[in-house]
Design an enzyme around this catalytic site. Structure first.
Site, PDB file in Angstrom:
ATOM      1  N   CYS A  26      -8.010  32.494  48.663  1.00  0.00           N
ATOM      2  CA  CYS A  26      -7.599  31.960  49.955  1.00  0.00           C
ATOM      3  C   CYS A  26      -8.729  31.063  50.433  1.00  0.00           C
ATOM      4  CB  CYS A  26      -7.307  33.093  50.940  1.00  0.00           C
ATOM      5  SG  CYS A  26      -8.692  34.199  51.225  1.00  0.00           S
ATOM      6  N   HIS A 569     -10.079  27.457  60.826  1.00  0.00           N
ATOM      7  CA  HIS A 569      -9.042  28.200  60.084  1.00  0.00           C
ATOM      8  C   HIS A 569      -7.911  28.537  61.060  1.00  0.00           C
ATOM      9  CE1 HIS A 569      -7.103  31.419  57.814  1.00  0.00           C
ATOM     10  NE2 HIS A 569      -7.847  31.121  56.766  1.00  0.00           N
TER      11      HIS A 569
END
Length: 646
Positions: A26, A569
């Site tokens: 990720c 993010h």
């Protein structure tokens, strides 16, 4: 950093190709599914260049590298292991196959009860605050405002079977609205309320299965497991019907048969059988916790962290929901708090005692995270690695839980532990604070006494005898040099790298510790803050350059003109959305000015997937700064002073 060399070392230390099932990454972590965890040298991986933490979770080995590094390491790793294109979701599926039935069952409970925590917390906080205020100001109970608020303060508990049914249907892959109907059937007004039925001598009944036996027409208020079983059966039946019913009749036949069969089986089989089993389990647990002299609490508090390591702690959500529904109070939460803050106290002692900069940088934020109820960074990243602090934490957790049990501390909700738990323990505030103080204090002292600093490469009591014999002088010199550098750097004045970043989003600014993800919240990936957005736009927080636009478009890496390396993010676990709600307006290497539009995102699409919109903004090169702080908390506009690094 030599990414290829690091990838080769990771590949070797996990046991090579024969011990690797699958892998992906990720924005921050390498996620590997391992055949045999015992063949993986976790301690050695932790000591590799660039590795910021290693832990096993959800059937995966997760190696934290951070943004901008993990994708480069994975590129080399994937080529070495011949992985090809693998998504994070595919890795999750592979990890699930690697889990035993108990692990899968516990994970299912977590998937069901974790999403409804906000509803439980809202009701629990209202109940706790109302009860506390009523004791201080008794007259307020006569006011209309109190009556109205009290009316909806327990709504989540009154209709808990419906909440559980909806969440279970989503977890098991069924229609959530059919799940809601099953929950409604179980607490239908035509059934006698279960709490009222307790005081009744005679109960209404009806024949079942053509007179084979009778059932009591009583609702399932206060029950949890029967709802989960009923909805699991509903989803199983619905999926089978979708496969066998012709498409032209599916819309009518499948819902009708699903509700009819599931509803009847629930009231005549699942409800009566599993309610008895659930009552037995809850009774046994209550008897254990309330053993004389706090012995039960001592046992539970001591083993709690061990169940976290085993990955079965999510089952406690179901236990706490059951206790709240059946008794109105949660006697497990204070025990969990004692265990959590004890691990934080043990990690804090190590952070203050160690001279290893990498260990200190990980242990301090991990301990603070544990005090807020998030223990994974402290347990997996610090305490287990050195073992003695983990043992100290278990002992401290047991002692704290013993005190909580003796004082009969109770909570009005679940989902909150640690410092913020004071909000749901208002009737036992002093005893709750003392529980935390005792648990953290005992574990801190034990960890301080037990932990002994060892040369690098000998953590967890494993001596690297080969290196010690071959290069003792080199090792000694390296340690002395590291200590000298640390002393030399202590108290350095601010540098010209200091700068203030503007907010890249509009919304509510919050400390990083409040982000609902242990990796970000613990500061393992770097320090910073977060914004809960009210608009779906991200703008540049400074002048600089775009370093990385992630393939899934959910995160962007920037480098400011003053050298700050920034990760934005959007949301938590939004990598699973594969870029669908995101529109990126920049590319790698683009020059940017403060306020330039970087990306847009569909907030509703992210919410519909049950994901948090909390957006961390972190400085991944935090070592370049002496201090990183949040400039403004609360409502914030685009470009307002947000984070300062100096």
């Amino acid at each position: 950093m030599d990414y290829k060399k690091t990838a080769q070392q990771v590949y070797k230390l996990i046991g090579g190709k024969e011990n690797l099932v699958s892998g992906a990454h990720c924005a921050t972590r390498l996620r590997l599914v391992i055949v045999d965890n015992d063949k993986c040298d976790k301690d050695a991986i932790e000591n590799l260049e660039g590795v910021k933490g290693v832990f096993f979770a959800s059937g995966q080995l997760q190696v934290i590298f951070g943004t901008g590094v993990v994708n480069k390491v994975y590129a080399e790793f994937a080529q070495l292991a011949d992985l090809g294109e693998v998504t994070k979701e595919e890795v999750k599926k592979a990890a699930a196959k690697n889990q035993n039935p108990l692990q899968r069952a516990v994970k299912a409970l977590g998937d069901i009860f974790v999403p409804i925590i906000p509803a439980i917390v809202a009701s629990g906080l209202l109940m706790g605050l109302l009860e506390g205020l009523a004791k201080v100001f008794p007259a307020m109970t006569e006011s209309g405002t109190y009556t109205i608020i009290h009316l909806f303060s327990n709504a989540a508990f009154v209709f808990l079977p419906i909440l559980i049914a909806v969440s279970a249907a989503r977890a098991f892959g069924g229609n959530i609205y059919l799940g809601a109907v099953i929950g409604m059937i179980m607490i239908h007004p035509d059934l006698m309320n279960a709490w009222v039925a307790v005081s009744e001598k005679t109960l209404p009944s009806a024949e079942a299965w053509f007179g084979l036996y009778d059932i009591h027409l009583v609702g399932y208020q206060g029950h949890v497991i029967p709802v989960v079983i009923a909805v699991w059966f509903m989803c199983f039946l619905e999926k089978r019907l979708h496969k066998i019913v012709p498409e032209m009749f599916d819309l009518f036949v499948t819902p009708l048969v699903t509700v009819l069969v599931t509803g009847y089986c629930t009231l005549t089989i699942f409800g009566p059988v599993f309610s008895v089993l659930e009552n037995g389990v809850l009774s046994a647990i209550q008897q254990l916790i309330t053993l004389p002299y706090g012995i039960g609490g001592l046992i539970c508090g001591a083993v709690y962290a061990i169940t976290v390591v085993a990955g079965v702690h999510h089952m406690y959500n179901a236990l706490e929901a059951g206790l709240l529904s059946a008794t109105g109070f949660n006697i497990w939460m204070p025990i969990a708090t004692a265990a959590n803050v004890a691990q934080g106290g043990a990690a804090l002692a190590l952070a203050l005692k160690t001279k290893n900069k990498k260990t200190k940088a990980m242990a301090l934020p991990a301990s603070l995270s544990a005090f807020l109820g998030i223990t994974e960074p402290a347990i997996f990243g610090v305490n287990l690695r050195f073992m003695k602090p983990f043992v100290a934490g278990c002992i401290g957790g047991g002692v704290g839980a013993l005190f909580a049990s003796m004082m009969r501390v109770k909570a009005t909700s679940y989902g909150i532990t640690g410092i913020f738990g004071v909000l749901i323990t208002t009737d036992f505030l002093v005893a709750y604070l003392l529980t935390m103080l005792i648990a953290a204090g005992v574990s801190f002292l034990l960890s301080w006494v037990l932990y002994k600093e060892v040369p690098e490469g000998q953590e967890s009591g494993k001596e690297n005898t080969k290196e010690t014999k071959e290069e003792p002088e080199t090792q000694k010199a390296g340690i002395e040099e590291a200590e000298a550098v640390e002393e030399e750097n202590a108290g350095l004045p601010e540098t010209d790298t200091a700068e203030i970043l503007g907010s890249p989003l509009k919304g509510q600014a919050i400390p990083l510790s409040e982000v609902p993800d242990e990796t970000f919240a613990s500061g393992v990936l770097g320090q910073g803050a977060a914004v809960i957005p009210t608009e779906g736009k991200v703008v540049a927080p400074c002048d600089g350059e775009v370093a990385t636009v992630f393939d899934t478009r959910h995160a962007i890496g920037l480098v400011s003109d003053k050298g700050a390396e920034i990760l934005i993010h959007v949301g938590i676990n939004t990598v699973d959305l594969k870029g669908e709600p995101f529109t990126v307006h920049v590319k790698d290497g683009d020059r940017i000015k403060k306020g330039d539009l970087l990306l847009e995102f569909d907030m509703d699409a992210i919410r519909e997937k049950g994901l948090s919109l909390a957006t961390p903004v972190i400085l991944t090169n935090g070592d370049s700064y002496g201090q990183i702080c949040l400039k403004k908390e609360g409502t914030i506009e685009y470009g307002e002073d947000f984070i300062e690094g100096r």
